[in-house]
Design a protein around this motif. Structure first.
Motif, mmCIF file in Angstrom:
data_model
loop_
_atom_site.group_PDB
_atom_site.id
_atom_site.type_symbol
_atom_site.label_atom_id
_atom_site.label_comp_id
_atom_site.label_asym_id
_atom_site.label_seq_id
_atom_site.Cartn_x
_atom_site.Cartn_y
_atom_site.Cartn_z
ATOM 1 N N UNK A 214 0.823 -1.213 0.000
ATOM 2 C CA UNK A 214 0.000 0.000 0.000
ATOM 3 C C UNK A 214 0.859 1.265 0.000
ATOM 4 N N UNK A 215 0.513 2.208 -0.886
ATOM 5 C CA UNK A 215 1.203 3.491 -0.967
ATOM 6 C C UNK A 215 0.273 4.662 -0.692
ATOM 7 N N UNK A 216 -1.010 4.506 -1.017
ATOM 8 C CA UNK A 216 -1.962 5.608 -0.880
ATOM 9 C C UNK A 216 -3.342 5.062 -0.565
ATOM 10 N N UNK A 217 -4.000 5.641 0.445
ATOM 11 C CA UNK A 217 -5.395 5.326 0.731
ATOM 12 C C UNK A 217 -6.161 6.639 0.860
ATOM 13 N N UNK A 218 -7.233 6.755 0.097
ATOM 14 C CA UNK A 218 -8.077 7.955 0.090
ATOM 15 C C UNK A 218 -9.404 7.569 0.718
ATOM 16 N N UNK A 219 -9.717 8.155 1.860
ATOM 17 C CA UNK A 219 -10.927 7.770 2.593
ATOM 18 C C UNK A 219 -11.759 8.982 2.974
ATOM 19 N N UNK A 220 -11.502 10.117 2.354
ATOM 20 C CA UNK A 220 -12.167 11.372 2.698
ATOM 21 C C UNK A 220 -13.674 11.286 2.438
ATOM 22 N N UNK A 221 -14.404 12.197 3.071
ATOM 23 C CA UNK A 221 -15.844 12.322 2.868
ATOM 24 C C UNK A 221 -16.603 11.045 3.195
ATOM 25 N N UNK A 222 -16.223 10.402 4.292
ATOM 26 C CA UNK A 222 -16.960 9.295 4.882
ATOM 27 C C UNK A 222 -17.343 9.704 6.301
ATOM 28 N N UNK A 223 -18.430 9.183 6.845
ATOM 29 C CA UNK A 223 -18.834 9.542 8.217
ATOM 30 C C UNK A 223 -18.065 8.733 9.269
ATOM 31 N N UNK A 224 -16.761 8.551 9.036
ATOM 32 C CA UNK A 224 -15.961 7.694 9.904
ATOM 33 C C UNK A 224 -15.581 8.413 11.198
ATOM 34 N N UNK A 225 -15.347 7.634 12.263
ATOM 35 C CA UNK A 225 -14.913 8.152 13.549
ATOM 36 C C UNK A 225 -13.447 7.843 13.783
ATOM 37 N N UNK A 226 -12.789 7.255 12.790
ATOM 38 C CA UNK A 226 -11.362 6.977 12.919
ATOM 39 C C UNK A 226 -10.713 7.003 11.544
ATOM 40 N N UNK A 227 -9.417 7.168 11.552
ATOM 41 C CA UNK A 227 -8.647 7.059 10.319
ATOM 42 C C UNK A 227 -8.068 5.652 10.239
ATOM 43 N N UNK A 228 -7.918 5.115 9.036
ATOM 44 C CA UNK A 228 -7.327 3.777 8.941
ATOM 45 C C UNK A 228 -5.857 3.796 9.344
ATOM 46 N N UNK A 229 -5.458 2.823 10.152
ATOM 47 C CA UNK A 229 -4.049 2.683 10.491
ATOM 48 C C UNK A 229 -3.315 2.128 9.276
ATOM 49 N N UNK A 230 -2.145 2.700 9.012
ATOM 50 C CA UNK A 230 -1.358 2.272 7.853
ATOM 51 C C UNK A 230 0.097 2.124 8.268
ATOM 52 N N UNK A 231 0.865 1.430 7.450
ATOM 53 C CA UNK A 231 2.287 1.265 7.717
ATOM 54 C C UNK A 231 3.028 2.581 7.460
ATOM 55 N N UNK A 232 4.211 2.672 7.982
ATOM 56 C CA UNK A 232 5.026 3.871 7.820
ATOM 57 C C UNK A 232 5.299 4.122 6.344
ATOM 58 N N UNK A 233 5.136 5.384 5.936
ATOM 59 C CA UNK A 233 5.390 5.756 4.551
ATOM 60 C C UNK A 233 4.172 5.737 3.657
ATOM 61 N N UNK A 234 3.056 5.204 4.155
ATOM 62 C CA UNK A 234 1.833 5.165 3.358
ATOM 63 C C UNK A 234 1.101 6.498 3.508
ATOM 64 N N UNK A 235 0.707 7.088 2.417
ATOM 65 C CA UNK A 235 -0.002 8.370 2.464
ATOM 66 C C UNK A 235 -1.489 8.137 2.656
#
Length: 274
Positions: A214-235
Motif C-alpha cells: 500500500x502506498x496511498x489510501x483515500x478515505x475522505x468524505x466518509x462519516x468515519x470516527x477513525x482514520x485507517x491505520x497504515x504502515x510507515x510511509x503510506x499516504x
C-alpha cells in the motif's frame, strides 16, 4: 464544426453527411489511431472496421448505443474508448477483441457486464465509473492481468470475495458509491498500492497496516470516527490523515482536523497500454 450542426447532421444517414462528420477519414492513419470523440455519431461508420491494423480507437462522447459486428475485424486493437455514450449493455462484439489492454466504459448506462468479458484476458485497465452498477460484476474477477479498476460513481454496496484472485491488481478506485463498510476483500489483497473509497458511507476503518504494497489510501468524505491505520510511509488522505489514527479529543469532544486536499483524480488523458 459546431456541436449543434454535428447533432443535426448525425441524424441524416447519407454517405455525404457521414463523411462530413468524419472529416474525410477514409484511410487508416499512419499512427494506427482513430479518434472520433465528440462527433455526435449515432453509429460507427463501417469502413473504420476495415482498418485491420488499428491499435487505438477513441469513440468517447458520442451518441452510440450499439456497435456493428464488423468491429470484430479489429483484432489488433489495444485501446477502445466507449465512455460518455448511451450504452445500456456492452456490445458482445467488444469481447471478441482479445488484444484489448485498456477499455473505457465510463459514463454510460450499464447495469451489468456480459460473461463474455472474461475472454479479454489481456485487459490491464478497466474504467466502468459513472454507470448504474449496483454490484461489481463477478466476471471482472476473471480478468487475471487487470492492474487498474475504476468503478467509482456507481451504486456499489460491497465487493465480491473473488476479487482477491486478481493478484496483478494494484489500483482500485471506488469513490462515490454506497459502501457502508470497508470492503473486507481488500484486506486480503496485500499487493494493492492505491485504494480510493472517498465519498462513501463508511463509519469505521479497519487497520490497513498489514498491506505491504500500500502506498496511498483515500478515505475522505466518509462519516468515519477513525482514520485507517497504515504502515510507515503510506499516504492517507482524509480526516486526521497527518495525525495519529484516532482523532484528538478535548473535553470529550472530537476536534476536527483541517481536511487535506485530495490528490488529482485519474488523468483525463487516456494512458497508453503497458
Amino acid at each position: 464544426m459546431g456541436n449543434s450542426l454535428k447533432a443535426i447532421v448525425a441524424f441524416v444517414p447519407s454517405d455525404k453527411c457521414q463523411k462530413y462528420l468524419l472529416e474525410d477519414l477514409e484511410e487508416m492513419p499512419v499512427d494506427k489511431m482513430v479518434d472520433l470523440s465528440g462527433r455526435q455519431l449515432r453509429w460507427l461508420p463501417l469502413h473504420i472496421c476495415s482498418f485491420r491494423e488499428l491499435v487505438k480507437l477513441y469513440l468517447s462522447d458520442n451518441n452510440l448505443n450499439h456497435l456493428p459486428p464488423e468491429l470484430e475485424q479489429l483484432q489488433n486493437l489495444q485501446i477502445l474508448a466507449l465512455d460518455f455514450n448511451n450504452f445500456k449493455a456492452l456490445p458482445l462484439v467488444v469481447c471478441t477483441l482479445k488484444q484489448l489492454c485498456i477499455l473505457y466504459l465510463g459514463n454510460n448506462k450499464l447495469c451489468s457486464l456480459p460473461l463474455e468479458l472474461r475472454l479479454l484476458q489481456n485487459l490491464r485497465t478497466l474504467w466502468i465509473e459513472s454507470n448504474c452498477l449496483q454490484c461489481l460484476p463477478e466476471v471482472v474477477c476473471e480478468l487475471s492481468l487487470l492492474k487498474t479498476l475504476h468503478a467509482g460513481s456507481n451504486a456499489l454496496r460491497t465487493l465480491p470475495a473473488q476479487l482477491r484472485c486478481l493478484q496483478e491488481l494494484r489500483t482500485v478506485w471506488l469513490s462515490g458509491n454506497l459502501l457502508s463498510e470497508f470492503p473486507p476483500v481488500l484486506l486480503d489483497m496485500p499487493f494493492l498500492e492505491v485504494i480510493d473509497v472517498d465519498r462513501n458511507s463508511i463509519r469505521f476503518f479497519p487497520s490497513l497496516a498489514h498491506l505491504p504494497g500500500l502506498k496511498l489510501v483515500i478515505y475522505d468524505h466518509n462519516p468515519c470516527r477513525n482514520a485507517p491505520k497504515v504502515a510507515k510511509g503510506v499516504r492517507r488522505v482524509g480526516r486526521w490523515s497527518e495525525e495519529t489514527p484516532e482523532p484528538r479529543k478535548r473535553s470529550g469532544a472530537v476536534v476536527e482536523i483541517t481536511l487535506h486536499e485530495k490528490p488529482l483524480p485519474p488523468p483525463a488523458t487516456k494512458p497508453e497500454p503497458e
